[in-house]
Design a protein around this motif. Structure first.
Motif, mmCIF file in Angstrom:
data_model
loop_
_atom_site.group_PDB
_atom_site.id
_atom_site.type_symbol
_atom_site.label_atom_id
_atom_site.label_comp_id
_atom_site.label_asym_id
_atom_site.label_seq_id
_atom_site.Cartn_x
_atom_site.Cartn_y
_atom_site.Cartn_z
ATOM 1 N N GLU A 291 15.802 59.378 83.899
ATOM 2 C CA GLU A 291 16.095 57.935 83.852
ATOM 3 C C GLU A 291 16.783 57.584 82.546
ATOM 4 O O GLU A 291 17.715 56.786 82.521
ATOM 5 N N GLU A 292 16.361 58.164 81.461
ATOM 6 C CA GLU A 292 16.965 57.919 80.147
ATOM 7 C C GLU A 292 18.415 58.401 80.143
ATOM 8 O O GLU A 292 19.310 57.719 79.634
ATOM 9 N N ARG A 293 18.652 59.589 80.711
ATOM 10 C CA ARG A 293 20.025 60.117 80.788
ATOM 11 C C ARG A 293 20.874 59.211 81.679
ATOM 12 O O ARG A 293 22.046 58.964 81.380
ATOM 13 N N ALA A 294 20.347 58.725 82.758
ATOM 14 C CA ALA A 294 21.073 57.822 83.653
ATOM 15 C C ALA A 294 21.450 56.542 82.917
ATOM 16 O O ALA A 294 22.571 56.030 83.045
ATOM 17 N N LYS A 295 20.529 56.011 82.106
ATOM 18 C CA LYS A 295 20.823 54.811 81.300
ATOM 19 C C LYS A 295 21.960 55.096 80.334
ATOM 20 O O LYS A 295 22.860 54.272 80.152
ATOM 21 N N GLU A 296 21.924 56.266 79.705
ATOM 22 C CA GLU A 296 22.977 56.632 78.754
ATOM 23 C C GLU A 296 24.324 56.770 79.466
ATOM 24 O O GLU A 296 25.358 56.314 78.962
ATOM 25 N N VAL B 168 25.227 55.334 82.324
ATOM 26 C CA VAL B 168 25.649 53.992 82.737
ATOM 27 C C VAL B 168 26.191 53.225 81.536
ATOM 28 O O VAL B 168 27.227 52.547 81.617
ATOM 29 N N ALA B 169 25.525 53.321 80.386
ATOM 30 C CA ALA B 169 25.994 52.626 79.183
ATOM 31 C C ALA B 169 27.349 53.167 78.754
ATOM 32 O O ALA B 169 28.245 52.400 78.360
ATOM 33 N N ARG C 278 29.957 51.863 81.190
ATOM 34 C CA ARG C 278 30.220 50.441 80.915
ATOM 35 C C ARG C 278 31.093 50.280 79.671
ATOM 36 O O ARG C 278 32.030 49.480 79.648
ATOM 37 N N LYS C 279 30.771 51.055 78.637
ATOM 38 C CA LYS C 279 31.545 50.974 77.394
ATOM 39 C C LYS C 279 32.978 51.412 77.637
ATOM 40 O O LYS C 279 33.925 50.777 77.179
#
Length: 124
Positions: free
Chosen positions: A13-18, A20-21, A24-25
């Protein structure tokens, strides 16, 4: 094991957030770059149209100045022609005016103050 699976799930989940971020960036950077390129294109087009407009104004201004000079020359020539025409007929006009004024004076009725003399040619 469940604890280990739970940690793996949190890590994923943490890797997925990274990810996605990061996406987005990257998307924001692409949008910013596209916006900057669009603004550059708009500025270039605006400059091109302004240059064309300035050239058109400059070309028409020159034509207007030439036309003004031409009209002034024509007006000067017409004024000279009118003055020459007036000078050539000046003597005839003066003679006609004098004859008319003299004829008017000869045929006026007598003044109420001078009843003894008549200005009529029949009484002369």
């Amino acid at each position: 094991m469940s604890d280990d699976g739970f940690k793996q799930l949190l890590a994923a989940e943490e890797r997925a957030k990274e990810i996605v971020a990061a996406v987005r960036k990257e998307r924001q950077q692409l949008l910013k770059r596209a916006e900057d390129e669009a603004q550059a294109d708009i500025d270039a087009y605006r400059a091109e149209r302004q240059a064309a407009y300035d050239a058109a104004v400059q070309s028409h201004t020159g034509v207007t100045d030439e036309r003004s000079k031409q009209l002034l020359a024509e007006a000067t020539m017409e004024q000279a022609a009118v003055a020459a025409n007036a000078a050539s007929g000046k003597e005839a006009v003066i003679r006609l005016l004098l004859e008319t004024v003299q004829a008017c004076l000869l045929y006026t009725s007598p003044s109420p103050r001078d009843m003894r003399r008549s200005r009529m040619p029949s009484s002369a």
